[in-house]
Each structure stands twice: as C-alpha cells, then as structure tokens.
Design an enzyme around this catalytic site. Structure first.
Site, mmCIF file in Angstrom:
data_model
loop_
_atom_site.group_PDB
_atom_site.id
_atom_site.type_symbol
_atom_site.label_atom_id
_atom_site.label_comp_id
_atom_site.label_asym_id
_atom_site.label_seq_id
_atom_site.Cartn_x
_atom_site.Cartn_y
_atom_site.Cartn_z
ATOM 1 N N LYS A 201 0.844 -1.192 0.000
ATOM 2 C CA LYS A 201 0.000 0.000 0.000
ATOM 3 C C LYS A 201 0.879 1.241 0.000
ATOM 4 O O LYS A 201 1.418 1.641 1.027
ATOM 5 C CB LYS A 201 -0.921 0.045 1.220
ATOM 6 C CG LYS A 201 -2.027 1.103 1.056
ATOM 7 C CD LYS A 201 -2.703 1.446 2.360
ATOM 8 C CE LYS A 201 -2.043 2.608 3.058
ATOM 9 N NZ LYS A 201 -2.065 3.881 2.303
ATOM 10 N N GLU B 221 10.276 1.726 10.373
ATOM 11 C CA GLU B 221 11.168 2.884 10.377
ATOM 12 C C GLU B 221 10.295 4.118 10.557
ATOM 13 O O GLU B 221 9.420 4.401 9.733
ATOM 14 C CB GLU B 221 11.984 3.000 9.097
ATOM 15 C CG GLU B 221 13.023 4.120 9.227
ATOM 16 C CD GLU B 221 13.694 4.466 7.925
ATOM 17 O OE1 GLU B 221 13.509 5.607 7.452
ATOM 18 O OE2 GLU B 221 14.407 3.603 7.388
ATOM 19 N N CYS C 230 12.816 11.536 6.672
ATOM 20 C CA CYS C 230 12.887 11.130 8.070
ATOM 21 C C CYS C 230 14.298 11.223 8.632
ATOM 22 O O CYS C 230 14.474 11.354 9.843
ATOM 23 C CB CYS C 230 12.332 9.721 8.239
ATOM 24 S SG CYS C 230 13.136 8.486 7.192
ATOM 25 N N GLU D 217 8.948 16.628 15.698
ATOM 26 C CA GLU D 217 9.361 16.540 14.304
ATOM 27 C C GLU D 217 8.526 17.503 13.453
ATOM 28 O O GLU D 217 7.303 17.470 13.475
ATOM 29 C CB GLU D 217 9.180 15.111 13.796
ATOM 30 C CG GLU D 217 9.710 14.890 12.394
ATOM 31 C CD GLU D 217 9.580 13.449 11.944
ATOM 32 O OE1 GLU D 217 10.419 12.994 11.133
ATOM 33 O OE2 GLU D 217 8.632 12.757 12.395
#
Length: 526
Positions: free
Chosen positions: A190, A263, A297, A395
C-alpha cells in the site's frame, strides 16, 4: 531578511502522457468502483485519476499473492533475482520517465528525485548479487563436535504487507520490496494514494522484466478502509512512516504474534565541531537539512555549532540558505522543490509562526511562497529556539532547522540525545577519529561524519534504522533481507546419543562431559 531565489520555470508542462497513466492505473488491485484524483503539488492541478481498493479487493489480492508465492518460493534463488538484475539496466534506460513521475507526484526537486532513482537501482542490485549467499543453507557448530551436525535454513515468511510513505514513494517502496520478493515472498503493497504512481511504474516495469503478475500487488486507499485486511491477512508487516502510525501497527499485529519492522520519525541532530571546515560544512548542511524540502525522516532538524566557529559558520549558512533556488521545473536547476501536502504546509507554518511569536529569531526564510507554487515554503533557519516551542522537540518534517551554540562535548552529547527519537545524526569535523568517538556516544541508528545522511543510508552492506521511538528492525545489510525469512535449525546426532552409552552410569557420564568441556575450551573447539 532576503528571500530564496525563484528560478524562472520554462520547463515542460506538469503532466504525464495519457498512455503511461492508463497503463499504470491498471496495475492497482481494484474493481474500479471508486477513484481518487491525484494533484501535482507544483500547481495543484489534477495529475491522474487512480482507482481505489476496497477491503474486498485487498483480501482478494492477498489470496492471489498467497497462491503466487508458493510457486515463486519453489524457484531457485538464481531465478528469483533475474528480474532485479535486469531492473538496473532498465532503470538507466528509462531514467527521465521515472524522474518525471516522481517529481510530478511529490513536488520534489529533480536532484532529490534522482536520489530515489539511485536508491532503487543500487539497492536492488546489491540484493540481487547477494541473495544466493544470504539465503543458502548454512552449516553451524553442533553441540558435540563431529557428533552433532547442524544446518540453518531460511524460508520465506509468505505474504508481506508493505506500507510505504508519501515522501520517498519510489525508494521506500521498491527498495524494501526487492529483498522481500527475492527472499521468496509475495508482497501486497500500500503506497500513499498521492504518490502511488512511481510504485505502479516500477511494478509495471518488473512484470515486463519477468516478475510473475501476482507476486507483487499494489492496493490504494484510505487506511481506515483497507488497513485492517492489509495487515490482518499478512505474515509479516513492513512499515515506514510516523511514530504514531508505527505504534498503531505494532498494537494490531501483537495479538497475531507475527513479525514486523518499522522505520519511524526523527528529530535528527547535526553537530559542528570546533575544527569543522566552515565552507564545506555550510554547503553540506543544505543537503542535510533541505533535501526534499525537509520531508525526509533522516534529514537534520537540529543543529549544534561549537562556540569557536559559531560566529563564522552561522552567517555563511544563512547566506547560502537565502540563496537557494526554488522551482517547479523538470530539470536539475532548482535546489529545493515543494511540500507535498497542504497539511505539511500548515504544520510547517504553525511551527515557525509559533516559535517566532515566542521569541525565535529568523536567520533565513520563514514564510510560505505561493508565488512559486501553492505548497512552497522557504528553507528556514531559526535561532533562539527554546523548549517551550513546538518545533524544539517535535518533528517538523519540513524545511525548518533550529540552530544552537554549544561549548563542551559532554554538553552537546546530552543535548543531541535529549529526544525520544534516535534515527540519524551528522557530525562535521576535520578530525575523523574524533568524530567517530563522538558518534559512538550519539543514540542514533546511523551517524554520518562530514555528510548529512547519504553516506550511511546508501552503504547498503550496513543496516539502517532507528533507536528508541524511531523504529524497530533494520533495512539494508543482511538483516534487510533476512528479516523477511523464517529461520529453521535442523540438527542430526551421529554415533553417540545424548545420554550415557552402554552400562556407563550417569555419575561417570557427568564427569566425562565435564572434563570434555574443559578439553574443548583448552583446544578452542568451544
């Protein structure tokens, strides 16, 4: 403060050939009852109409994948790697086409789309060359030398559910799918709806290169609609995305006791040591911080600069950031592209505005750029950021970096590690040995010296992943393939059973075995 340069466009129209789009969307595992319109972030105009998958489509995809996987796993490894060996040449031949696709669905600059292209080509080639060695049966030392013979086997998990993010859709889809498939699995994948075209493109190409149709299937849709059957039917789950999303997936798979790898997010630090080359470090920081408009990231969001070099480094970095070229062209001229989603623009704007209102100083950038495109935000450098500001610890996932001064090594180690994340870090110094010593103290899965992220990430023979709340498991290296396998030990006993032979009593046998331990230690057999 001056604004970054805007490059005059003059590039090709922001659209893809209709015949290419028609071919790609047919690869979605969907009955076509519902569709979604994917816009290009550069302009906000429609790019493609994509069929959406229902929960039933996902279950049927799993059924087809499970049937295909049995035949695929029965093939020798040398046969399973052939489509991926062909892939490297095919990617080179069709490079311009896939770079266009990546740019138009993500909004990133072409130089950052190139990183995705290189990642898929090199990572898939790495595993294609090494799959035979990694997956072949291994002899292991037995309990009793010469008497116990042990073999370790690797079996595929079965059907892997892989959920890839929108920010690096080509790289973080295909580069994980390649080792999973070469290991003998089938994959139900997906991608994000906004950025599914690049995954459909490489799937279409691999089928052309010999991959059986149902070994890799792509489903597209809202996680609320298709997430449960996607995960619930799988034998293993691989996810790249937010820490919040990874936590939810771990909770879903826990009752089934299946494996998973995650991750997740990062608030990655960069440390500029006192002896750093100012010019090289400042230029390196542009890539480290603003690749893909910071939607990476492993990009840098916190920068710690030693007081001895701070007054020379920071003005030079601010000058370079202000001079960065923004643009929407399908060429390599622009240094930074667009954000991908409206929600990312809103989040970045909110972080910067809240910090400035609370006393942060804007050294470069600091505002949206609708004159370039609807989702552009200037590369931004902030000083005087404090712990009460949202962007200090959370973040941002955008082109925003906070910069701090430090004096002592112990201080900067403490500050760099003062986060729930531990994905990536960067250290800049002329003394690489000192940099390595400092790197060993940083709680991050990868640490780069005199580079932002690429040196570690693109070293495919070494594992890559996060500590703390930045992830579970690793991609790349042996683990990047072996995590998609079940390990089995087969041991056979020869000549002597694991009990006293003949009429020998257990007391005598116990003494014999105890003396055997001492002898094996002396002879370094054990």
């Amino acid at each position: 403060m001056a604004s970054p340069t805007v490059r005059a466009d003059g590039a090709a129209a922001h659209e893809l050939p209709a015949n290419l789009l028609d071919r790609l969307v047919r690869r979605v595992a969907s009955d076509g009852a519902e569709t979604a319109t994917v816009p290009t972030p550069f302009t906000g105009k429609p790019l493609a109409t994509v069929p959406l998958s229902s929960a039933g489509d996902v279950r049927r995809a799993h059924e087809r994948a499970r049937a295909a996987q049995r035949a695929w796993a029965a093939l020798p490894v040398r046969e399973r790697v052939k489509p991926f060996l062909r892939l490297a040449d095919a990617l080179v031949t069709r490079r311009e086409e896939i770079l266009d696709v990546i740019q138009l669905e993500t909004g990133k600059a072409r130089r950052h789309a190139l990183e995705e292209f290189l990642d898929v080509a090199l990572c898939s080639l790495y595993y294609a060359r090494r799959a035979g060695r990694l997956l072949k049966p291994q002899r292991r030392q037995g309990m009793m030398p010469g008497l116990t013979r042990v073999q370790e086997l690797r079996h595929p998990k079965g059907v892997v559910a892989l959920i890839a993010p929108w920010n690096y859709p080509f790289a973080l889809g295909a580069s994980d799918i390649a080792p999973a498939i070469m290991a003998g699995n089938a994959v139900v994948h997906k991608p994000d709806t906004q950025t599914c075209l690049s995954s459909l493109w490489v799937l279409d190409l691999l089928v052309e290169l010999g991959l059986p149709e149902d070994v890799w299937q792509i489903v597209v849709g809202d996680p609320a609609e298709i997430g449960d059957p996607l995960i619930g039917e799988a034998d293993y789950v691989s996810f790249t995305g937010s820490t919040r999303g990874g936590t939810a997936i771990a909770e879903k798979v826990a009752p089934r006791l299946i494996g998973y790898s995650l991750e997740l997010g990062g608030k990655n630090p960069m440390i500029v040591m006192a002896d750093a080359d100012v010019e090289r470090t400042a230029r390196g920081a542009l890539r480290a911080c603003f690749t893909n408009a910071g939607q990476l990231c492993i990009s840098i969001e916190r920068m710690y600069v030693h007081e001895d070099v701070y007054d020379r480094f920071v003005p030079r970095l601010a000058e370079l950031v202000t001079g960065m070229k923004l643009g929407t062209g399908l060429d390599f001229d622009a240094e930074m592209g667009s954000l991908t989603y409206e929600r990312q623009l809103e989040a970045v704007t909110a972080h910067v505005d809240q910090a400035v209102e609370a006393g942060a100083t804007v050294l470069a950038g600091g505002k949206p750029r609708p004159d370039v495109g609807p989702l552009f935000y200037e590369p931004t450098l902030l000083a005087d950021v404090t712990t009460d500001m949202d962007l200090c610890a959370n973040e941002t996932f955008g082109p925003v970096v906070s910069i701090y001064k430090y004096r002592h090594e112990d201080e900067v180690v403490q500050r760099a590690n003062d986060t729930e994340y531990g994905l990536n870090a960067s250290i800049w110094t002329k003394n690489v040995a000192a940099g390595r010593r400092l790197a060993a103290r940083i709680q991050a899965g990868t640490v780069n010296i005199n580079d932002g992220y690429g040196a570690a990430y693109a070293s495919y023979d070494s594992p890559m992943g996060g500590m703390k709340r930045s992830g579970v498991g690793r991609r790349h290296g042996a683990e990047g393939m072996l995590k998609f396998t079940e390990v089995q030990t087969i041991a056979s006993q020869h000549y002597m059973d694991l009990e006293p032979p003949g009429n020998i009593g257990y007391d005598t046998f116990a003494g014999f075995m105890a003396n055997g331990i001492k002898l094996m230690k002396k002879l370094r057999i054990k």
